[in-house]
Motif scaffolding. Structure first.
Motif, PDB file in Angstrom:
ATOM      1  N   SER A  75      -2.883   5.724  16.510  1.00  0.00           N
ATOM      2  CA  SER A  75      -3.250   4.310  16.488  1.00  0.00           C
ATOM      3  C   SER A  75      -2.025   3.412  16.448  1.00  0.00           C
ATOM      4  O   SER A  75      -0.984   3.771  15.917  1.00  0.00           O
ATOM      5  N   VAL A  76      -2.199   2.229  17.055  1.00  0.00           N
ATOM      6  CA  VAL A  76      -1.248   1.124  16.961  1.00  0.00           C
ATOM      7  C   VAL A  76      -1.982   0.062  16.172  1.00  0.00           C
ATOM      8  O   VAL A  76      -3.095  -0.331  16.533  1.00  0.00           O
ATOM      9  N   ASN A  77      -1.365  -0.416  15.081  1.00  0.00           N
ATOM     10  CA  ASN A  77      -2.052  -1.253  14.108  1.00  0.00           C
ATOM     11  C   ASN A  77      -1.380  -2.608  13.951  1.00  0.00           C
ATOM     12  O   ASN A  77      -0.147  -2.702  13.918  1.00  0.00           O
ATOM     13  N   TYR A  78      -2.211  -3.639  13.808  1.00  0.00           N
ATOM     14  CA  TYR A  78      -1.742  -5.014  13.656  1.00  0.00           C
ATOM     15  C   TYR A  78      -2.426  -5.660  12.456  1.00  0.00           C
ATOM     16  O   TYR A  78      -3.614  -5.433  12.228  1.00  0.00           O
ATOM     17  N   THR A  79      -1.677  -6.492  11.733  1.00  0.00           N
ATOM     18  CA  THR A  79      -2.199  -7.222  10.583  1.00  0.00           C
ATOM     19  C   THR A  79      -1.924  -8.711  10.766  1.00  0.00           C
ATOM     20  O   THR A  79      -0.777  -9.082  11.054  1.00  0.00           O
ATOM     21  N   PRO A  80      -2.946  -9.565  10.611  1.00  0.00           N
ATOM     22  CA  PRO A  80      -2.736 -11.008  10.751  1.00  0.00           C
ATOM     23  C   PRO A  80      -1.623 -11.501   9.824  1.00  0.00           C
ATOM     24  O   PRO A  80      -1.481 -11.038   8.695  1.00  0.00           O
ATOM     25  N   GLY A  81      -0.851 -12.444  10.338  1.00  0.00           N
ATOM     26  CA  GLY A  81       0.283 -12.977   9.589  1.00  0.00           C
ATOM     27  C   GLY A  81       1.578 -12.246   9.909  1.00  0.00           C
ATOM     28  O   GLY A  81       2.664 -12.795   9.753  1.00  0.00           O
ATOM     29  N   VAL A  82       1.462 -10.981  10.333  1.00  0.00           N
ATOM     30  CA  VAL A  82       2.627 -10.187  10.722  1.00  0.00           C
ATOM     31  C   VAL A  82       2.306  -9.420  12.005  1.00  0.00           C
ATOM     32  O   VAL A  82       2.646  -8.247  12.148  1.00  0.00           O
ATOM     33  N   CYS A  83       1.641 -10.101  12.929  1.00  0.00           N
ATOM     34  CA  CYS A  83       1.230  -9.461  14.190  1.00  0.00           C
ATOM     35  C   CYS A  83       2.420  -8.961  14.994  1.00  0.00           C
ATOM     36  O   CYS A  83       2.272  -8.077  15.830  1.00  0.00           O
ATOM     37  N   ASP A  84       3.608  -9.514  14.731  1.00  0.00           N
ATOM     38  CA  ASP A  84       4.806  -9.087  15.450  1.00  0.00           C
ATOM     39  C   ASP A  84       5.424  -7.830  14.837  1.00  0.00           C
ATOM     40  O   ASP A  84       6.458  -7.356  15.300  1.00  0.00           O
ATOM     41  N   LEU A  85       4.800  -7.263  13.815  1.00  0.00           N
ATOM     42  CA  LEU A  85       5.294  -6.053  13.160  1.00  0.00           C
ATOM     43  C   LEU A  85       4.220  -4.955  13.157  1.00  0.00           C
ATOM     44  O   LEU A  85       3.757  -4.518  12.097  1.00  0.00           O
ATOM     45  N   PRO A  86       3.803  -4.490  14.348  1.00  0.00           N
ATOM     46  CA  PRO A  86       2.791  -3.423  14.380  1.00  0.00           C
ATOM     47  C   PRO A  86       3.371  -2.119  13.853  1.00  0.00           C
ATOM     48  O   PRO A  86       4.594  -1.971  13.731  1.00  0.00           O
ATOM     49  N   TRP A  87       2.495  -1.193  13.519  1.00  0.00           N
ATOM     50  CA  TRP A  87       2.954   0.126  13.124  1.00  0.00           C
ATOM     51  C   TRP A  87       2.166   1.185  13.870  1.00  0.00           C
ATOM     52  O   TRP A  87       1.029   0.987  14.242  1.00  0.00           O
ATOM     53  N   LEU A  88       2.843   2.306  14.097  1.00  0.00           N
ATOM     54  CA  LEU A  88       2.279   3.436  14.828  1.00  0.00           C
ATOM     55  C   LEU A  88       1.947   4.522  13.817  1.00  0.00           C
ATOM     56  O   LEU A  88       2.759   4.818  12.932  1.00  0.00           O
ATOM     57  N   GLU A  89       0.765   5.104  13.961  1.00  0.00           N
ATOM     58  CA  GLU A  89       0.309   6.073  12.974  1.00  0.00           C
ATOM     59  C   GLU A  89      -0.509   7.169  13.644  1.00  0.00           C
ATOM     60  O   GLU A  89      -1.231   6.918  14.607  1.00  0.00           O
ATOM     61  N   VAL A  90      -0.391   8.382  13.129  1.00  0.00           N
ATOM     62  CA  VAL A  90      -1.262   9.491  13.519  1.00  0.00           C
ATOM     63  C   VAL A  90      -2.009   9.918  12.263  1.00  0.00           C
ATOM     64  O   VAL A  90      -1.426  10.012  11.177  1.00  0.00           O
ATOM     65  N   ARG A  91      -3.309  10.145  12.408  1.00  0.00           N
ATOM     66  CA  ARG A  91      -4.121  10.665  11.305  1.00  0.00           C
ATOM     67  C   ARG A  91      -4.671  12.017  11.725  1.00  0.00           C
ATOM     68  O   ARG A  91      -5.192  12.168  12.821  1.00  0.00           O
ATOM     69  N   VAL A  92      -4.543  13.001  10.834  1.00  0.00           N
ATOM     70  CA  VAL A  92      -5.075  14.341  11.073  1.00  0.00           C
ATOM     71  C   VAL A  92      -6.074  14.649   9.959  1.00  0.00           C
ATOM     72  O   VAL A  92      -5.777  14.469   8.773  1.00  0.00           O
ATOM     73  N   GLU A  93      -7.252  15.088  10.351  1.00  0.00           N
ATOM     74  CA  GLU A  93      -8.333  15.393   9.411  1.00  0.00           C
ATOM     75  C   GLU A  93      -8.057  16.719   8.703  1.00  0.00           C
ATOM     76  O   GLU A  93      -7.674  17.712   9.328  1.00  0.00           O
ATOM     77  N   LEU A  94      -8.275  16.746   7.391  1.00  0.00           N
ATOM     78  CA  LEU A  94      -8.144  17.942   6.570  1.00  0.00           C
ATOM     79  C   LEU A  94      -9.527  18.380   6.092  1.00  0.00           C
ATOM     80  O   LEU A  94     -10.483  17.610   6.161  1.00  0.00           O
ATOM     81  N   GLU A  95      -9.633  19.606   5.591  1.00  0.00           N
ATOM     82  CA  GLU A  95     -10.921  20.113   5.120  1.00  0.00           C
ATOM     83  C   GLU A  95     -11.335  19.526   3.792  1.00  0.00           C
ATOM     84  O   GLU A  95     -12.512  19.384   3.507  1.00  0.00           O
ATOM     85  N   GLU A  96     -10.355  19.194   2.947  1.00  0.00           N
ATOM     86  CA  GLU A  96     -10.662  18.779   1.583  1.00  0.00           C
ATOM     87  C   GLU A  96     -10.206  17.355   1.315  1.00  0.00           C
ATOM     88  O   GLU A  96      -9.217  16.893   1.877  1.00  0.00           O
ATOM     89  N   LEU A  97     -10.922  16.703   0.403  1.00  0.00           N
ATOM     90  CA  LEU A  97     -10.464  15.412  -0.088  1.00  0.00           C
ATOM     91  C   LEU A  97      -9.158  15.630  -0.837  1.00  0.00           C
ATOM     92  O   LEU A  97      -9.012  16.610  -1.570  1.00  0.00           O
ATOM     93  N   GLN A  98      -8.224  14.733  -0.652  1.00  0.00           N
ATOM     94  CA  GLN A  98      -6.936  14.862  -1.318  1.00  0.00           C
ATOM     95  C   GLN A  98      -7.026  14.312  -2.736  1.00  0.00           C
ATOM     96  O   GLN A  98      -7.651  13.287  -2.980  1.00  0.00           O
ATOM     97  N   SER A  99      -6.393  14.997  -3.660  1.00  0.00           N
ATOM     98  CA  SER A  99      -6.493  14.633  -5.075  1.00  0.00           C
ATOM     99  C   SER A  99      -5.495  13.564  -5.494  1.00  0.00           C
ATOM    100  O   SER A  99      -5.633  12.973  -6.560  1.00  0.00           O
ATOM    101  N   GLU A 100      -4.481  13.323  -4.651  1.00  0.00           N
ATOM    102  CA  GLU A 100      -3.486  12.319  -5.022  1.00  0.00           C
ATOM    103  C   GLU A 100      -2.908  11.649  -3.791  1.00  0.00           C
ATOM    104  O   GLU A 100      -2.935  12.191  -2.694  1.00  0.00           O
ATOM    105  N   SER A 101      -2.397  10.448  -4.022  1.00  0.00           N
ATOM    106  CA  SER A 101      -1.656   9.743  -2.979  1.00  0.00           C
ATOM    107  C   SER A 101      -0.196  10.108  -3.146  1.00  0.00           C
ATOM    108  O   SER A 101       0.352   9.991  -4.245  1.00  0.00           O
ATOM    109  N   ARG A 102       0.402  10.568  -2.042  1.00  0.00           N
ATOM    110  CA  ARG A 102       1.806  10.974  -2.144  1.00  0.00           C
ATOM    111  C   ARG A 102       2.445  11.074  -0.773  1.00  0.00           C
ATOM    112  O   ARG A 102       1.757  11.193   0.241  1.00  0.00           O
ATOM    113  N   VAL A 103       3.763  11.009  -0.759  1.00  0.00           N
ATOM    114  CA  VAL A 103       4.522  11.329   0.437  1.00  0.00           C
ATOM    115  C   VAL A 103       4.708  12.837   0.400  1.00  0.00           C
ATOM    116  O   VAL A 103       5.347  13.375  -0.497  1.00  0.00           O
TER     117      VAL A 103
END
Length: 192
Positions: A75-103
């Motif tokens: 995906s290419v993503n845009y947010t109002p107010g900073v439309c000139d700063l899009p971000w590129l992202e890939v999401r991959v589906e996993l089998e389990e819900l993740q227990s924590e937010s982390r890098v």
């Protein structure tokens, strides 16, 4: 060693995470991070879609391709107010819900449209608590040039470098990317 990034291979990039599986039946259910956004203004553009995401006053606009893999979305993503700063992202589906937010990992990554510029940068692998996906966010010096190349190209190729010549590859079809990216950007600017 070179390999295509397939569901079972994602495990190695994300040490300690569950293996990948198929996306949920509703194709846009997983387009936002762990938060469930309302999806609207969906329009098809070849193998791409453009759409709006909202949650209360928060809004985002997205151009996405989910045709190339059954378990991954680019995906290419845009947010109002900073439309000139899009971000590129890939999401991959996993089998389990993740227990924590982390890098989970940070690796060198290269992106290339057809035979154009090789864009080198960093690929950050992130999990979100309560989400079945992991997200790859790219940090590139010339994202605008890459997006221009995506609008004119046929295939976007990604390479992740795990070190010791252990590379992982993904490729995404760009049929319809031009229209989807342009519409997501236009919707963002109109909302701002």
């Amino acid at each position: 060693m070179t390999r295509s990034l397939r569901p079972h291979a994602a495990r190695r990039l994300l040490a300690g995470l569950a293996p990948a599986a198929l996306l949920a039946a509703f194709p846009f259910a997983s387009v936002a991070l762990a938060t469930n956004y309302n999806v609207s203004d969906v329009e098809a553009h070849g193998h791409w879609h453009s759409l709006a995401l909202s949650l209360g006053e928060e809004r985002h606009f997205r151009a996405l391709e989910q045709h190339s893999y059954s378990d991954s979305i680019l995906s290419v993503n845009y947010t109002p107010g900073v439309c000139d700063l899009p971000w590129l992202e890939v999401r991959v589906e996993l089998e389990e819900l993740q227990s924590e937010s982390r890098v989970a990992n940070l690796v060198p990554g290269d992106l290339r449209v057809d035979y154009a510029t090789i864009h080198s940068g960093a690929a950050e692998f992130i999990t979100q608590r309560g989400d079945r996906g992991f997200y790859v966010n790219f940090y590139l010096d010339e994202l605008d040039l890459l997006l221009d190349e995506m609008r004119d190209g046929e295939t976007l190729r990604l390479r992740f470098d795990r070190g010791d010549e252990d590379y992982w590859f993904m490729s995404f079809d760009l049929t319809g990317a031009d229209e989807a990216i342009a519409r997501a950007e236009q919707l963002c600017k109109a909302a701002g």
